[in-house]
Design an enzyme around this catalytic site. Sequence first.
Site, PDB file in Angstrom:
ATOM      1  N   THR A  78       0.676   1.693  -3.592  1.00  0.00           N
ATOM      2  CA  THR A  78      -0.535   1.950  -2.786  1.00  0.00           C
ATOM      3  C   THR A  78       0.210   2.062  -1.186  1.00  0.00           C
ATOM      4  OG1 THR A  78      -1.762   0.349  -4.052  1.00  0.00           O
ATOM      5  CG2 THR A  78      -2.595   0.878  -1.850  1.00  0.00           C
ATOM      6  N   GLU A 114      -4.339  -9.878  -1.702  1.00  0.00           N
ATOM      7  CA  GLU A 114      -4.090  -8.284  -2.059  1.00  0.00           C
ATOM      8  C   GLU A 114      -3.789  -7.967  -0.990  1.00  0.00           C
ATOM      9  OE1 GLU A 114      -6.083  -4.353  -3.600  1.00  0.00           O
ATOM     10  OE2 GLU A 114      -7.014  -5.423  -1.940  1.00  0.00           O
TER      11      GLU A 114
HETATM   12  N1  HSE Z   1      -8.808   1.858  -1.057  1.00  0.00           N
HETATM   13  C1  HSE Z   1      -7.452   1.880  -1.249  1.00  0.00           C
HETATM   14  C2  HSE Z   1      -6.724   2.803  -1.127  1.00  0.00           C
HETATM   15  C3  HSE Z   1      -7.510   1.301  -2.723  1.00  0.00           C
HETATM   16  O1  HSE Z   1      -7.039   3.818  -1.479  1.00  0.00           O
HETATM   17  O2  HSE Z   1      -5.729   2.937  -0.461  1.00  0.00           O
HETATM   18  C4  HSE Z   1      -6.004   0.927  -3.212  1.00  0.00           C
HETATM   19  O3  HSE Z   1      -5.678  -0.248  -3.517  1.00  0.00           O
END
Ligand code: HSE
Length: 314
Positions: free
Chosen positions: A186, A133
Site C-alpha cells: 500500500t 491499520e
Molecule cells: N484507500 C487506500 C488506498 C486503501 O487506496 O491507498 C488501501 O489500504
Amino acid sequence: MTAPSRATAFAPASVSNLAVGFDLLGHPIGAWGDRVTVIRRDAPGVSIGEVTGVAGPLPMEAAANTAGAALLRLLGDHAPGVGVEVRIEKGIPLGSGIGGSAASAVAAVVAGNALLDAPLPVEALFPYALSGEAIASGAVHGDNVAPSLFGGLVLVRSAEPPDVVPLPAPDALRCAVALPRLRLDTREARAVLPKAFPLRDIVRQTANLAGVVAGCFRGDLALVGRSLEDVLVEPHRAPLVAGFAGVKAAALAAGALGCSISGAGPSVFAWCEGDAAADAAREAMVAAFAAAGVEASGWSGPVAGAGARLEEGA
Ligand code: HSE
C-alpha cells in the site's frame, strides 16, 4: 458477569475506494477474512503468539503488527495492566488490495473488546482499529476498517474524528472481485500518487462520487454505472497491476456497470446489476488475469455484506 478469558473474532476483507471515493468508500467481501483470538495472560502487555494462514511472515512485535498495535491502544485506554496473547489466522494475503491489514486490526479489537469488564459499543472500536491499520498503510484512512467493522456500504466522511455514514446499496447491486497472485504494498501504491491534481479532474471525480452516492440512494444503477469512473487515482496505479487494462476491459465486456482497482490493488473489482452479471464479470476478470500470465481467484456477491463478528467469548 465476569469477562471471558479468551475470545475469537472474524473480520471480512473489503473493497475500498470503489473507483470514485479514494480513502472514503468501501464495502465488505464475505468470502475472505482474518480471524484473531485474544487470550488473557498474567504478564501485562500484548504479545503475538502465532500467525498462521496465507499471509507469510508478519511482524511479531506487537507495536509493529496491525492487530497488536490496535490492541495496545485499546487495552492502554480501557484495561491498563492487562496482558494478552494474540493469535492471528490470516485468510487475506498480504498486499492484495482487499483490506487485509484492516481486517486483522478489526478482528483484534472486536475480540479484545469482549475481554473488557465493560465492553465498548462497536462504534467506539473504530479509532482503535484505525490506529492499527495505519501501521501497515503509513496513513490514516478508514475505507477498509469501516466496512470490515460495521458491514455494508459505507462512506467515511472523516476518519479522525470518526464520521462514518452507512449508504443504501440498491437491491440488485452486486460486486465481483478478482484476487491475483501478486503483491502490492500500500505504501508503494500511495507513493505513486501525485501531490496535486488538475482542478478539472477533481471536478469530474467529485461529480462521479456524487453520482454514485445519489444513484445508491435513488436505486438508479444506470446513474451508478455512468458515474463509476476513477479519473484521479486509477491512471497512476494501473501500471502497477499486471494485466489491469485487459481485466477491466473483460469486466466491462461481460456487462459490468464499472470496474476499477480494489483499494491499493492489485485486486480488481467490478460492480454489476444482478447475480448473473456479477458471476460473468468475475469469470471474465479471472480469465483475463490468466491471459496476462497471472493466476487469480474470484468472488462475487452482495455489496451490503456483514461486518466483523465475535465467534467465541460472547
Ligand atoms: N484507500 C487506500 C488506498 C486503501 O487506496 O491507498 C488501501 O489500504
